[in-house]
Design an enzyme around this catalytic site. Structure first.
Site, short mmCIF file in Angstrom:
data_model
loop_
_atom_site.label_atom_id
_atom_site.label_comp_id
_atom_site.label_asym_id
_atom_site.label_seq_id
_atom_site.Cartn_x
_atom_site.Cartn_y
_atom_site.Cartn_z
N GLU A 7 1.11 -0.89 -0.09
CA GLU A 7 -0.01 0.11 0.13
C GLU A 7 0.87 1.21 -0.28
OE1 GLU A 7 -3.70 1.76 2.39
OE2 GLU A 7 -3.13 0.29 2.91
N ASP B 75 10.28 5.63 0.36
CA ASP B 75 9.91 6.16 -0.99
C ASP B 75 9.72 5.01 -1.81
OD1 ASP B 75 9.39 6.85 -3.36
OD2 ASP B 75 11.11 7.49 -4.82
N ASP C 267 -1.74 12.18 -3.22
CA ASP C 267 -1.85 13.58 -3.11
C ASP C 267 -2.45 14.14 -4.72
OD1 ASP C 267 -1.26 16.32 -2.48
OD2 ASP C 267 0.18 16.11 -2.10
N LYS D 115 -2.42 21.74 -8.26
CA LYS D 115 -1.89 22.82 -9.26
C LYS D 115 -0.95 22.63 -10.57
CE LYS D 115 -1.47 26.30 -5.22
NZ LYS D 115 -0.48 27.47 -4.72
N PHE E 71 -10.86 9.90 5.28
CA PHE E 71 -10.90 10.93 4.35
C PHE E 71 -11.98 10.76 3.37
CE2 PHE E 71 -8.49 12.07 0.08
CZ PHE E 71 -7.99 13.93 0.76
N GLU E 72 -11.99 10.02 2.86
CA GLU E 72 -12.77 9.67 1.43
C GLU E 72 -14.67 10.70 2.13
OE1 GLU E 72 -14.93 6.21 -1.08
OE2 GLU E 72 -12.93 5.58 0.29
#
Length: 225
Positions: A58, A110, A133, A137, A206-207
């Protein structure tokens, strides 16, 4: 961090931040990290699960609630959650202890380095990328995780028939994901367009905030050919 040869001059898709961690979570981190933690670095990872089972990676596990719930309901597979934020790592470690989970490990660093350097090609049963994320922008679009330059690393890590499952509440990013994954060599969409959220993927806090705000949720499920 040394960049992988598969992605020269790769731009990171995350921005590490420390965040605030309460004393209980900090204590959980100090006690549990040696047993359940994995530092991302170049070099083969020696699994600490103590068994051979299908592996789920994940990417961006956040506070870890989804990882913990899915792993608890799926004991036949092992879950390796990758996160860069200390608060999320500490919270997931606390959940591992609280729920008595033996099939979860937490990697710090990472995820693309982990997939390209630490895990063998074809060694992953599924990769989950839930609500990454969106970098909304335009000047930050190059930081998005689901991007053409990153998909070969994920595809390489998956076994034939393995699954890449993404989800987002950002419509513009969902469209990009569908285009990028749909044109990626070696991946096949399991449906026409977006998929229905499988019951195995719980709705996160969050969802739910996105749903309450009226944002559509898009799931994308692809398999490696």
């Amino acid at each position: 961090m040394t960049e992988t040869s598969l992605t020269p001059h790769r731009i990171r898709s995350f921005h590490p931040r420390r965040g605030r961690v309460g004393p209980q979570r900090e204590d959980a981190f100090d006690r549990l990290w040696p047993a359940f933690g994995v530092q991302v670095k170049e070099g083969v990872w020696e699994s600490t699960f103590g068994r051979r089972a299908p592996l789920v990676v994940e990417i961006g596990s956040g506070m870890g609630e989804t990882t913990a719930r899915m792993a608890a309901a799926d004991p036949q597979r092992d879950y390796l959650a990758v996160e860069v934020h200390h608060a999320g790592i500490a919270n997931l470690l606390a959940l591992i202890e609280q729920e008595g989970l033996t099939n979860v490990r937490v990697a710090r660093g990472d995820a693309l380095t982990l997939l390209s350097h630490m895990l063998p090609p074809g060694g992953v049963d599924a990769v989950h990328v839930f609500f990454p994320d969106p970098w909304p922008k335009a000047r930050h679009h190059k930081r998005r995780l689901i991007a053409p330059g990153n998909i070969p690393i994920i595809t390489r890590a998956l076994r034939p028939g393995g699954t890449l499952h993404c989800a987002t509440d950002w419509p513009a990013y969902a469209e990009v994901m569908l285009e990028v994954l749909g044109s990626a060599p070696g991946l096949r969409n399991t449906t026409q367009g977006y998929a229905q959220r499988p019951a195995t993927r719980p709705v996160t806090k969050f969802e739910q905030r996105g749903i309450d705000a009226g944002r559509p949720i898009a799931d994308l499920i692809f398999t490696r050919a």
